[in-house]
Design a protein around this motif. Structure first.
Motif, PDB file in Angstrom:
ATOM      1  N   ILE A  21       0.541  77.648 -30.123  1.00 45.42           N
ATOM      2  CA  ILE A  21       0.170  78.002 -28.750  1.00 45.42           C
ATOM      3  C   ILE A  21      -0.959  77.130 -28.215  1.00 45.42           C
ATOM      4  O   ILE A  21      -1.149  77.048 -27.010  1.00 45.42           O
ATOM      5  CB  ILE A  21      -0.198  79.490 -28.621  1.00 45.42           C
ATOM      6  N   GLY A  22      -1.719  76.501 -29.104  1.00 45.18           N
ATOM      7  CA  GLY A  22      -2.795  75.613 -28.679  1.00 45.18           C
ATOM      8  C   GLY A  22      -3.947  76.354 -28.027  1.00 45.18           C
ATOM      9  O   GLY A  22      -3.943  77.577 -27.903  1.00 45.18           O
ATOM     10  N   ALA A  26      -4.261  80.170 -26.417  1.00 48.07           N
ATOM     11  CA  ALA A  26      -5.273  81.077 -26.956  1.00 48.07           C
ATOM     12  C   ALA A  26      -6.139  81.646 -25.830  1.00 48.07           C
ATOM     13  O   ALA A  26      -6.509  82.822 -25.852  1.00 48.07           O
ATOM     14  CB  ALA A  26      -6.148  80.361 -27.975  1.00 48.07           C
ATOM     15  N   LYS A  27      -6.435  80.828 -24.832  1.00 43.39           N
ATOM     16  CA  LYS A  27      -7.216  81.313 -23.682  1.00 43.39           C
ATOM     17  C   LYS A  27      -6.431  82.360 -22.898  1.00 43.39           C
ATOM     18  O   LYS A  27      -6.986  83.370 -22.474  1.00 43.39           O
ATOM     19  CB  LYS A  27      -7.596  80.151 -22.768  1.00 43.39           C
ATOM     20  N   ARG A  28      -5.142  82.127 -22.725  1.00 44.40           N
ATOM     21  CA  ARG A  28      -4.297  83.115 -22.039  1.00 44.40           C
ATOM     22  C   ARG A  28      -4.226  84.407 -22.844  1.00 44.40           C
ATOM     23  O   ARG A  28      -4.269  85.503 -22.279  1.00 44.40           O
ATOM     24  CB  ARG A  28      -2.899  82.564 -21.836  1.00 44.40           C
ATOM     25  N   LEU A  44      -3.142  84.664 -36.362  1.00 48.29           N
ATOM     26  CA  LEU A  44      -2.961  83.421 -35.617  1.00 48.29           C
ATOM     27  C   LEU A  44      -2.770  82.232 -36.553  1.00 48.29           C
ATOM     28  O   LEU A  44      -3.114  81.110 -36.212  1.00 48.29           O
ATOM     29  CB  LEU A  44      -4.184  83.165 -34.721  1.00 48.29           C
ATOM     30  N   ARG A  45      -2.231  82.474 -37.727  1.00 47.18           N
ATOM     31  CA  ARG A  45      -2.032  81.389 -38.684  1.00 47.18           C
ATOM     32  C   ARG A  45      -1.095  80.333 -38.116  1.00 47.18           C
ATOM     33  O   ARG A  45      -0.086  80.660 -37.496  1.00 47.18           O
ATOM     34  CB  ARG A  45      -1.476  81.943 -39.986  1.00 47.18           C
ATOM     35  N   HIS A  46      -1.457  79.077 -38.302  1.00 40.91           N
ATOM     36  CA  HIS A  46      -0.660  77.928 -37.853  1.00 40.91           C
ATOM     37  C   HIS A  46      -0.444  77.921 -36.333  1.00 40.91           C
ATOM     38  O   HIS A  46       0.558  77.407 -35.855  1.00 40.91           O
ATOM     39  CB  HIS A  46       0.708  77.891 -38.548  1.00 40.91           C
ATOM     40  N   ALA A  47      -1.368  78.479 -35.570  1.00 40.31           N
ATOM     41  CA  ALA A  47      -1.210  78.558 -34.114  1.00 40.31           C
ATOM     42  C   ALA A  47      -1.862  77.375 -33.396  1.00 40.31           C
ATOM     43  O   ALA A  47      -1.738  77.252 -32.186  1.00 40.31           O
ATOM     44  CB  ALA A  47      -1.786  79.870 -33.586  1.00 40.31           C
ATOM     45  N   ASP A  48      -2.564  76.518 -34.143  1.00 39.57           N
ATOM     46  CA  ASP A  48      -3.189  75.316 -33.578  1.00 39.57           C
ATOM     47  C   ASP A  48      -4.087  75.624 -32.380  1.00 39.57           C
ATOM     48  O   ASP A  48      -4.062  74.927 -31.374  1.00 39.57           O
ATOM     49  CB  ASP A  48      -2.136  74.278 -33.178  1.00 39.57           C
ATOM     50  N   ILE A  49      -4.907  76.676 -32.486  1.00 40.32           N
ATOM     51  CA  ILE A  49      -5.750  77.081 -31.360  1.00 40.32           C
ATOM     52  C   ILE A  49      -7.030  76.257 -31.247  1.00 40.32           C
ATOM     53  O   ILE A  49      -7.629  76.210 -30.178  1.00 40.32           O
ATOM     54  CB  ILE A  49      -6.091  78.578 -31.413  1.00 40.32           C
ATOM     55  N   GLY A  50      -7.467  75.631 -32.333  1.00 40.60           N
ATOM     56  CA  GLY A  50      -8.667  74.805 -32.306  1.00 40.60           C
ATOM     57  C   GLY A  50      -9.928  75.608 -32.031  1.00 40.60           C
ATOM     58  O   GLY A  50      -9.895  76.825 -31.855  1.00 40.60           O
ATOM     59  N   ASP A  51     -11.052  74.916 -31.983  1.00 38.60           N
ATOM     60  CA  ASP A  51     -12.344  75.571 -31.765  1.00 38.60           C
ATOM     61  C   ASP A  51     -12.431  76.226 -30.394  1.00 38.60           C
ATOM     62  O   ASP A  51     -12.963  77.325 -30.248  1.00 38.60           O
ATOM     63  CB  ASP A  51     -13.487  74.569 -31.919  1.00 38.60           C
ATOM     64  N   GLU A  52     -11.913  75.557 -29.384  1.00 34.17           N
ATOM     65  CA  GLU A  52     -11.969  76.082 -28.017  1.00 34.17           C
ATOM     66  C   GLU A  52     -11.182  77.391 -27.892  1.00 34.17           C
ATOM     67  O   GLU A  52     -11.654  78.366 -27.291  1.00 34.17           O
ATOM     68  CB  GLU A  52     -11.415  75.037 -27.056  1.00 34.17           C
ATOM     69  N   GLY A  53     -10.006  77.433 -28.477  1.00 35.50           N
ATOM     70  CA  GLY A  53      -9.196  78.645 -28.458  1.00 35.50           C
ATOM     71  C   GLY A  53      -9.816  79.764 -29.279  1.00 35.50           C
ATOM     72  O   GLY A  53      -9.805  80.927 -28.870  1.00 35.50           O
ATOM     73  N   SER A  74      -5.240  76.890 -38.321  1.00 41.84           N
ATOM     74  CA  SER A  74      -5.072  76.909 -36.871  1.00 41.84           C
ATOM     75  C   SER A  74      -5.928  75.865 -36.189  1.00 41.84           C
ATOM     76  O   SER A  74      -6.205  75.942 -35.009  1.00 41.84           O
ATOM     77  CB  SER A  74      -5.405  78.305 -36.310  1.00 41.84           C
ATOM     78  N   GLY A  75      -6.419  74.903 -36.959  1.00 41.60           N
ATOM     79  CA  GLY A  75      -7.205  73.833 -36.378  1.00 41.60           C
ATOM     80  C   GLY A  75      -8.638  74.213 -36.061  1.00 41.60           C
ATOM     81  O   GLY A  75      -9.279  73.598 -35.245  1.00 41.60           O
ATOM     82  N   VAL A  76      -9.124  75.257 -36.735  1.00 43.36           N
ATOM     83  CA  VAL A  76     -10.496  75.730 -36.494  1.00 43.36           C
ATOM     84  C   VAL A  76     -11.386  75.230 -37.589  1.00 43.36           C
ATOM     85  O   VAL A  76     -11.070  75.270 -38.730  1.00 43.36           O
ATOM     86  CB  VAL A  76     -10.540  77.272 -36.443  1.00 43.36           C
TER      87      VAL A  76
END
Length: 76
Positions: A21-22, A26-28, A44-53, A74-76
């Motif tokens: 979801i990126g 994640a913001k939505r 949220l495993r493997h959701a690629d939300i990153g630090d911002e999300g 998730s890129g965190v």
């Protein structure tokens, strides 16, 4: 902007794992979860939300009754 739209939310658990979801998604999702006291488990495993999300999700859930949060890979 991602094409993923968070559903209306009133469940005790939510799995968004394996859906990239990126940060935008994640913001939505954070907007939908804000003020939710029903949520107990969020995956949220493997959701690629990153630090911002992750920051958006954390802000939305800061006063929640969340008991379990899985965000690994998730890129965190």
């Amino acid at each position: 902007m991602c094409g993923w739209e968070a559903p209306p939310f009133d469940a005790a658990s939510l799995k968004v794992e394996l859906h990239a979801i990126g940060a935008d998604g994640a913001k939505r999702l954070a907007e939908k979860l804000a003020g939710s006291f029903a949520l107990r488990s969020l995956r949220l495993r493997h959701a690629d939300i990153g630090d911002e999300g992750a920051t958006a999700i954390a802000g939305a859930l800061k006063d929640s009754a969340l008991l379990e949060l899985e965000i690994w890979r998730s890129g965190v």
